[in-house]
Write an enzyme that holds these catalytic residues in place. Sequence first.
Site, PDB file in Angstrom:
ATOM      1  N   ARG A  85       0.808  -1.222   0.000  1.00  0.00           N
ATOM      2  CA  ARG A  85       0.000   0.000   0.000  1.00  0.00           C
ATOM      3  C   ARG A  85       0.843   1.276   0.000  1.00  0.00           C
ATOM      4  O   ARG A  85       0.364   2.336  -0.399  1.00  0.00           O
ATOM      5  CB  ARG A  85      -0.947  -0.020   1.202  1.00  0.00           C
ATOM      6  CG  ARG A  85      -2.165  -0.889   0.991  1.00  0.00           C
ATOM      7  CD  ARG A  85      -3.247  -0.188   0.161  1.00  0.00           C
ATOM      8  NE  ARG A  85      -3.950   0.805   0.952  1.00  0.00           N
ATOM      9  CZ  ARG A  85      -3.790   2.098   0.863  1.00  0.00           C
ATOM     10  NH1 ARG A  85      -2.937   2.604   0.000  1.00  0.00           N
ATOM     11  NH2 ARG A  85      -4.476   2.924   1.612  1.00  0.00           N
ATOM     12  N   ASP A 142     -13.265  -5.095  -3.084  1.00  0.00           N
ATOM     13  CA  ASP A 142     -14.123  -4.317  -2.186  1.00  0.00           C
ATOM     14  C   ASP A 142     -15.562  -4.360  -2.687  1.00  0.00           C
ATOM     15  O   ASP A 142     -15.785  -4.516  -3.891  1.00  0.00           O
ATOM     16  CB  ASP A 142     -13.658  -2.858  -2.092  1.00  0.00           C
ATOM     17  CG  ASP A 142     -14.216  -2.210  -0.830  1.00  0.00           C
ATOM     18  OD1 ASP A 142     -13.607  -2.358   0.235  1.00  0.00           O
ATOM     19  OD2 ASP A 142     -15.297  -1.599  -0.913  1.00  0.00           O
ATOM     20  N   TYR A 150     -24.335   3.549   0.405  1.00  0.00           N
ATOM     21  CA  TYR A 150     -23.076   4.246   0.093  1.00  0.00           C
ATOM     22  C   TYR A 150     -23.278   5.232  -1.046  1.00  0.00           C
ATOM     23  O   TYR A 150     -22.735   6.334  -1.052  1.00  0.00           O
ATOM     24  CB  TYR A 150     -21.967   3.245  -0.267  1.00  0.00           C
ATOM     25  CG  TYR A 150     -21.254   2.697   0.949  1.00  0.00           C
ATOM     26  CD1 TYR A 150     -20.365   3.495   1.668  1.00  0.00           C
ATOM     27  CD2 TYR A 150     -21.464   1.402   1.378  1.00  0.00           C
ATOM     28  CE1 TYR A 150     -19.712   2.997   2.788  1.00  0.00           C
ATOM     29  CE2 TYR A 150     -20.815   0.897   2.494  1.00  0.00           C
ATOM     30  CZ  TYR A 150     -19.943   1.710   3.197  1.00  0.00           C
ATOM     31  OH  TYR A 150     -19.307   1.224   4.311  1.00  0.00           O
TER      32      TYR A 150
HETATM   33  O1  CP3 Z   1      -8.544  -9.024   2.440  1.00  0.00           O
HETATM   34  C1  CP3 Z   1      -9.540  -8.457   2.836  1.00  0.00           C
HETATM   35  O2  CP3 Z   1      -9.508  -7.519   3.641  1.00  0.00           O
HETATM   36  C2  CP3 Z   1     -10.853  -8.940   2.285  1.00  0.00           C
HETATM   37  C3  CP3 Z   1     -11.373  -8.119   1.198  1.00  0.00           C
HETATM   38  C4  CP3 Z   1     -12.387  -7.082   1.646  1.00  0.00           C
HETATM   39  C5  CP3 Z   1     -12.147  -5.683   1.723  1.00  0.00           C
HETATM   40  N1  CP3 Z   1     -13.330  -5.066   1.937  1.00  0.00           N
HETATM   41  C6  CP3 Z   1     -10.852  -5.024   1.554  1.00  0.00           C
HETATM   42  C7  CP3 Z   1     -10.648  -3.669   2.135  1.00  0.00           C
HETATM   43  C8  CP3 Z   1     -13.714  -7.287   1.934  1.00  0.00           C
HETATM   44  C9  CP3 Z   1     -14.447  -8.610   2.082  1.00  0.00           C
HETATM   45  C10 CP3 Z   1     -14.315  -6.000   2.095  1.00  0.00           C
HETATM   46  C11 CP3 Z   1     -15.746  -5.810   2.320  1.00  0.00           C
HETATM   47  C12 CP3 Z   1     -16.248  -4.474   2.599  1.00  0.00           C
HETATM   48  N2  CP3 Z   1     -15.810  -3.266   2.103  1.00  0.00           N
HETATM   49  C13 CP3 Z   1     -17.377  -4.226   3.391  1.00  0.00           C
HETATM   50  C14 CP3 Z   1     -18.243  -5.289   4.013  1.00  0.00           C
HETATM   51  C15 CP3 Z   1     -17.674  -5.844   5.274  1.00  0.00           C
HETATM   52  C16 CP3 Z   1     -17.769  -4.870   6.431  1.00  0.00           C
HETATM   53  O3  CP3 Z   1     -16.715  -4.480   6.929  1.00  0.00           O
HETATM   54  O4  CP3 Z   1     -18.884  -4.534   6.827  1.00  0.00           O
HETATM   55  C17 CP3 Z   1     -17.569  -2.828   3.437  1.00  0.00           C
HETATM   56  C18 CP3 Z   1     -18.641  -2.084   4.190  1.00  0.00           C
HETATM   57  C19 CP3 Z   1     -16.592  -2.239   2.597  1.00  0.00           C
HETATM   58  C20 CP3 Z   1     -16.436  -0.793   2.275  1.00  0.00           C
HETATM   59  C21 CP3 Z   1     -15.145  -0.291   2.771  1.00  0.00           C
HETATM   60  N3  CP3 Z   1     -13.922  -0.598   2.215  1.00  0.00           N
HETATM   61  C22 CP3 Z   1     -14.900   0.563   3.879  1.00  0.00           C
HETATM   62  C23 CP3 Z   1     -15.972   1.124   4.786  1.00  0.00           C
HETATM   63  C24 CP3 Z   1     -13.517   0.749   3.966  1.00  0.00           C
HETATM   64  C25 CP3 Z   1     -12.759   1.601   4.947  1.00  0.00           C
HETATM   65  C26 CP3 Z   1     -12.511   0.730   6.123  1.00  0.00           C
HETATM   66  C27 CP3 Z   1     -11.472   1.244   7.063  1.00  0.00           C
HETATM   67  O5  CP3 Z   1     -11.238   0.488   8.017  1.00  0.00           O
HETATM   68  O6  CP3 Z   1     -10.923   2.328   6.865  1.00  0.00           O
HETATM   69  C28 CP3 Z   1     -12.928  -0.017   2.936  1.00  0.00           C
HETATM   70  C29 CP3 Z   1     -11.487  -0.135   2.666  1.00  0.00           C
HETATM   71  C30 CP3 Z   1     -10.909  -1.501   2.628  1.00  0.00           C
HETATM   72  N4  CP3 Z   1     -11.505  -2.601   2.045  1.00  0.00           N
HETATM   73  C31 CP3 Z   1      -9.612  -1.858   3.108  1.00  0.00           C
HETATM   74  C32 CP3 Z   1      -9.441  -3.212   2.781  1.00  0.00           C
HETATM   75  C33 CP3 Z   1      -8.221  -4.041   2.991  1.00  0.00           C
HETATM   76  C34 CP3 Z   1      -8.610  -0.909   3.752  1.00  0.00           C
HETATM   77  C35 CP3 Z   1      -8.060  -0.098   2.628  1.00  0.00           C
HETATM   78  C36 CP3 Z   1      -6.717   0.484   2.867  1.00  0.00           C
HETATM   79  O7  CP3 Z   1      -5.726  -0.212   2.644  1.00  0.00           O
HETATM   80  O8  CP3 Z   1      -6.635   1.661   3.189  1.00  0.00           O
END
Ligand code: CP3
Length: 320
Positions: free
Chosen positions: A15, A51, A126
């Site tokens: 990242r 995502d 969203y």
């Molecule tokens: O390897 C994994 O982490 C699995 C893949 C995965 C991600 N997002 C990667 C991710 C999965 C299964 C998701 C699902 C997801 N994404 C959901 C449903 C599950 C839940 O948590 O309720 C939702 C609501 C999202 C939308 C989303 N994506 C949000 C709200 C955020 C910010 C979260 C935060 O903690 O800041 C993301 C970003 C995200 N999706 C990251 C990852 C690894 C972090 C991104 C980064 O590297 O900055």
Amino acid sequence: MRQAGRYMPEFRKIRAKHSFLEVCHDPELAAEVTLLPVRAFNMDAAILFSDILVIPEALQVGLRFEDKIGPIIERPLQTPADIQSLPVIDIKKSLAFVEKTIKLLIPRLKVPLIGFCGAPFTIASYMIEGGSSRDLKKTKQWLLKDPESFHRLLQLITDYTLDYMHLQANAGIHAFQVFDSWANVLGHVQFREFSLQYLHRLIQGFKSTKLPIILFCRGSSVFASQMAEIGPAAISVDWNADLATIRTRIPATIALQGNLDPDILYAPRKLLKKEINHLLKSMQGDPGYIFNLGHGIHPDIPMDSVKTLVETVQNFQTTQ
Ligand code: CP3
């Protein structure tokens, strides 16, 4: 849930060079990140690195991720006319990178690969809120004041989501998980009308693949019985309820996944093991039980705690 997330230094290293969406869009990188936790912890299944918001992104609402804030949608839907103005897209083309990632992963994995998407209600919220929101006020006002156009939006998302689910099935995933992360803001009547009905359409539309569907709602500890009515293979339960009690209300033909409070991973090793064993014992002998967290893992969770968790679960299985 969130297997790779940001708690792995290897992920943070990638990242540092690429934005989150760049990693999602690049099949080699996305495949590599999917494999990180499987290699590090010997997980029993892998979840695709992607995502839920790639569908709104494909609908060109201007998605970006900002550090410490999360997802931002630059052009949120504000009126029914905005739904009409969404472009008509071909999921197979727009999300071809996901197909490529899955195809790279299948020969590299020895454990099953779980594909996933967001539930229509969560995706709609969203697109309306423009990002994460605590109360989903705009979404709830919309569905109360103009349910007709809200249903039009849900149906549009459902159609694209089914295309997306079939794209993942055709590419080779072994199971599918649907995340309704915001269902908990709905009361039980609205849950049925604005969420469950569309989850049911996803399950029906995916039946031909014969792949199991796991349904997660934030709020599944409240909605579990309603979720069982639409016949998922498994229900993934949030961490608020006692899972063994939920089991008594759910037919044995439906598996249960869950539901350790992700914050327990902050506990010292001894307490962490105690909590995990307590949950495992409460579900002991249930052939339809899948251990999981009750929601996503936090980015500042120590790697050692994840290691302890996986070892505790796997040793419990082999010694019983
Ligand atoms: O390897 C994994 O982490 C699995 C893949 C995965 C991600 N997002 C990667 C991710 C999965 C299964 C998701 C699902 C997801 N994404 C959901 C449903 C599950 C839940 O948590 O309720 C939702 C609501 C999202 C939308 C989303 N994506 C949000 C709200 C955020 C910010 C979260 C935060 O903690 O800041 C993301 C970003 C995200 N999706 C990251 C990852 C690894 C972090 C991104 C980064 O590297 O900055």
